[in-house]
Design an enzyme around this catalytic site. Sequence first.
Site, PDB file in Angstrom:
ATOM      1  N   LYS A 161       0.825  -1.195  -0.079  1.00 34.76           N
ATOM      2  CA  LYS A 161       0.048   0.019  -0.014  1.00 34.76           C
ATOM      3  C   LYS A 161       0.874   1.250   0.058  1.00 34.76           C
ATOM      4  CE  LYS A 161      -2.160  -1.096   3.618  1.00 34.76           C
ATOM      5  NZ  LYS A 161      -1.247  -2.397   4.310  1.00 34.76           N
TER       6      LYS A 161
ATOM      7  N   ARG B  13      11.354  -1.165  10.802  1.00 38.95           N
ATOM      8  CA  ARG B  13      10.329  -0.767  11.946  1.00 38.95           C
ATOM      9  C   ARG B  13      10.340  -1.700  12.789  1.00 38.95           C
ATOM     10  NH1 ARG B  13       5.050   0.494   8.276  1.00 38.95           N
ATOM     11  NH2 ARG B  13       4.144  -0.739   9.778  1.00 38.95           N
TER      12      ARG B  13
ATOM     13  N   ARG C 197      12.166  -5.143   4.604  1.00 38.88           N
ATOM     14  CA  ARG C 197      11.757  -3.873   4.063  1.00 38.88           C
ATOM     15  C   ARG C 197      12.728  -2.937   4.994  1.00 38.88           C
ATOM     16  NH1 ARG C 197       5.747  -1.542   5.445  1.00 38.88           N
ATOM     17  NH2 ARG C 197       6.021  -2.546   7.448  1.00 38.88           N
TER      18      ARG C 197
ATOM     19  N   ARG D  88      -9.867   0.806   8.785  1.00 37.85           N
ATOM     20  CA  ARG D  88      -9.194  -0.422   8.828  1.00 37.85           C
ATOM     21  C   ARG D  88     -10.342  -1.434  10.073  1.00 37.85           C
ATOM     22  NH1 ARG D  88      -3.517   0.353   8.941  1.00 37.85           N
ATOM     23  NH2 ARG D  88      -2.356  -1.556   9.356  1.00 37.85           N
TER      24      ARG D  88
ATOM     25  N   ARG E 264      -0.171  -8.776  13.530  1.00 33.54           N
ATOM     26  CA  ARG E 264      -0.598  -7.969  12.606  1.00 33.54           C
ATOM     27  C   ARG E 264      -1.618  -8.550  11.496  1.00 33.54           C
ATOM     28  NH1 ARG E 264       4.529  -4.817  10.609  1.00 33.54           N
ATOM     29  NH2 ARG E 264       2.950  -3.830   9.273  1.00 33.54           N
TER      30      ARG E 264
HETATM   31  P1  AP5 Z   1       4.812  -1.721   1.795  1.00 35.27           P
HETATM   32  O1  AP5 Z   1       4.333  -1.002   0.669  1.00 35.27           O
HETATM   33  O2  AP5 Z   1       5.348  -1.015   2.912  1.00 35.27           O
HETATM   34  O3  AP5 Z   1       3.510  -2.377   2.468  1.00 35.27           O
HETATM   35  P2  AP5 Z   1       2.246  -1.693   3.108  1.00 35.27           P
HETATM   36  O4  AP5 Z   1       1.082  -2.287   2.662  1.00 35.27           O
HETATM   37  O5  AP5 Z   1       2.367  -0.405   3.255  1.00 35.27           O
HETATM   38  O6  AP5 Z   1       2.427  -2.312   4.721  1.00 35.27           O
HETATM   39  P3  AP5 Z   1       2.587  -1.804   6.153  1.00 35.27           P
HETATM   40  O7  AP5 Z   1       3.302  -2.667   6.983  1.00 35.27           O
HETATM   41  O8  AP5 Z   1       3.247  -0.448   5.987  1.00 35.27           O
HETATM   42  O9  AP5 Z   1       0.974  -1.718   6.335  1.00 35.27           O
HETATM   43  P4  AP5 Z   1       0.476  -1.827   7.683  1.00 35.27           P
HETATM   44  O10 AP5 Z   1      -1.009  -1.739   7.165  1.00 35.27           O
HETATM   45  O11 AP5 Z   1       0.404  -2.847   8.592  1.00 35.27           O
HETATM   46  O12 AP5 Z   1       0.981  -0.664   8.579  1.00 35.27           O
HETATM   47  P5  AP5 Z   1       0.719   0.906   9.047  1.00 35.27           P
HETATM   48  O13 AP5 Z   1       1.900   1.746   9.233  1.00 35.27           O
HETATM   49  O14 AP5 Z   1      -0.462   1.343   8.402  1.00 35.27           O
HETATM   50  O15 AP5 Z   1       5.590  -2.840   1.122  1.00 35.27           O
HETATM   51  C1  AP5 Z   1       6.087  -3.940   2.111  1.00 35.27           C
HETATM   52  C2  AP5 Z   1       7.371  -4.235   1.611  1.00 35.27           C
HETATM   53  O16 AP5 Z   1       7.199  -5.182   0.375  1.00 35.27           O
HETATM   54  C3  AP5 Z   1       8.412  -3.520   1.067  1.00 35.27           C
HETATM   55  O17 AP5 Z   1       9.691  -3.549   1.739  1.00 35.27           O
HETATM   56  C4  AP5 Z   1       8.326  -2.932  -0.053  1.00 35.27           C
HETATM   57  O18 AP5 Z   1       9.750  -2.656  -1.113  1.00 35.27           O
HETATM   58  C5  AP5 Z   1       8.010  -4.525  -0.774  1.00 35.27           C
HETATM   59  N1  AP5 Z   1       7.185  -4.577  -1.797  1.00 35.27           N
HETATM   60  C6  AP5 Z   1       5.986  -3.674  -1.888  1.00 35.27           C
HETATM   61  N2  AP5 Z   1       5.440  -4.290  -3.097  1.00 35.27           N
HETATM   62  C7  AP5 Z   1       5.890  -5.168  -3.625  1.00 35.27           C
HETATM   63  C8  AP5 Z   1       5.740  -6.089  -4.761  1.00 35.27           C
HETATM   64  N3  AP5 Z   1       4.865  -5.924  -5.785  1.00 35.27           N
HETATM   65  N4  AP5 Z   1       6.704  -7.013  -4.869  1.00 35.27           N
HETATM   66  C9  AP5 Z   1       7.814  -7.264  -3.900  1.00 35.27           C
HETATM   67  N5  AP5 Z   1       7.898  -6.572  -2.987  1.00 35.27           N
HETATM   68  C10 AP5 Z   1       7.242  -5.664  -2.841  1.00 35.27           C
HETATM   69  O19 AP5 Z   1       0.275   0.628  10.529  1.00 35.27           O
HETATM   70  C11 AP5 Z   1       1.133   0.193  11.510  1.00 35.27           C
HETATM   71  C12 AP5 Z   1       0.397   0.261  12.802  1.00 35.27           C
HETATM   72  O20 AP5 Z   1      -0.278   1.521  13.048  1.00 35.27           O
HETATM   73  C13 AP5 Z   1      -0.913  -1.001  12.649  1.00 35.27           C
HETATM   74  O21 AP5 Z   1      -0.374  -2.283  13.182  1.00 35.27           O
HETATM   75  C14 AP5 Z   1      -1.735  -0.046  14.091  1.00 35.27           C
HETATM   76  O22 AP5 Z   1      -0.912  -0.573  15.349  1.00 35.27           O
HETATM   77  C15 AP5 Z   1      -1.567   1.362  13.794  1.00 35.27           C
HETATM   78  N6  AP5 Z   1      -2.640   1.696  12.785  1.00 35.27           N
HETATM   79  C16 AP5 Z   1      -2.278   2.277  11.493  1.00 35.27           C
HETATM   80  N7  AP5 Z   1      -3.432   2.647  10.853  1.00 35.27           N
HETATM   81  C17 AP5 Z   1      -4.514   2.264  11.978  1.00 35.27           C
HETATM   82  C18 AP5 Z   1      -5.899   2.414  11.703  1.00 35.27           C
HETATM   83  N8  AP5 Z   1      -6.516   2.871  10.686  1.00 35.27           N
HETATM   84  N9  AP5 Z   1      -6.635   1.898  13.040  1.00 35.27           N
HETATM   85  C19 AP5 Z   1      -5.908   1.460  14.017  1.00 35.27           C
HETATM   86  N10 AP5 Z   1      -4.662   1.361  14.068  1.00 35.27           N
HETATM   87  C20 AP5 Z   1      -3.845   1.650  13.082  1.00 35.27           C
END
Ligand code: AP5
Length: 218
Positions: A15, A162, A129, A90, A173
Amino acid sequence: MTKYIVLLGPPGAGKGTQAQMIAEKYDLVHVSSGDLFRENLKQETELGKLAQSYMKRGELVPDDVTIAMVRDRLSQPDCINGALLDGFPRTPAQAEALAKMLEEFDGAVNLVPYIFVPEEILVERLSGRWTCRANGHIYHEKFNPPAVAGICDLDGSELYQRDDDKPETVKNRIKVYQEQTAPLIAYYQEKGLLANIDGTQPIETVTSDLLHAIDKAG
Ligand code: AP5
């Protein structure tokens, strides 16, 4: 016309990687709830400290504080043309709250690209990552490596891993995603807003599928 796009998908689906490219292309602000929490943590705000207590376990931060934080961000003048939402909503309660707040801003969710990637691939993606300290640019040591290890190609800042990408936290997660976020797939499907995107393809192919889906939705 305002445009609000919600990127849906499990942790590690890509994402954040895709959001950076799409936001630029459509001149939309990239609003990532995870980045907003991490920014609060960096600034040592009360919200940041509260969020950290959930994030380190891979749990969701409570809906009320998350919704208030996103509402505040979407009210900023730079979101006048809309936003690309990443990581929010979410939960069903967050989705309902988003619909209500966008009505107030004379908008609505236009499209929900759902990036699907099977669980076994997610763990490998997250464990490799690396993220840039200055602007959150995302790399992977195998799939998308920087030119120089540990340094961001785009702004020269340090890359870090991270805390919540440790295997035990990643497993939780993914479990939390299945239980609390996956129901949104059917929720947006019923509203006719879902576009399925195969996130197992190379990054550039996923981008082009997303651009196609967004252009098709108008
Ligand atoms: P990346 O693009 O970083 O993936 P992502 O989907 O953004 O993953 P996140 O871990 O950031 O999502 P998340 O939803 O768990 O975290 P968030 O920060 O929102 O890609 C991942 C890796 O794969 C990278 O190394 C990239 O290079 C590689 N890659 C990408 N595409 C690829 C491809 N096509 N092929 C190969 N490799 C690829 O949330 C973190 C925490 O915050 C949550 O756990 C929660 O505690 C809190 N939080 C955030 N939002 C909320 C909410 N709305 N409500 C409650 N708590 C929340």
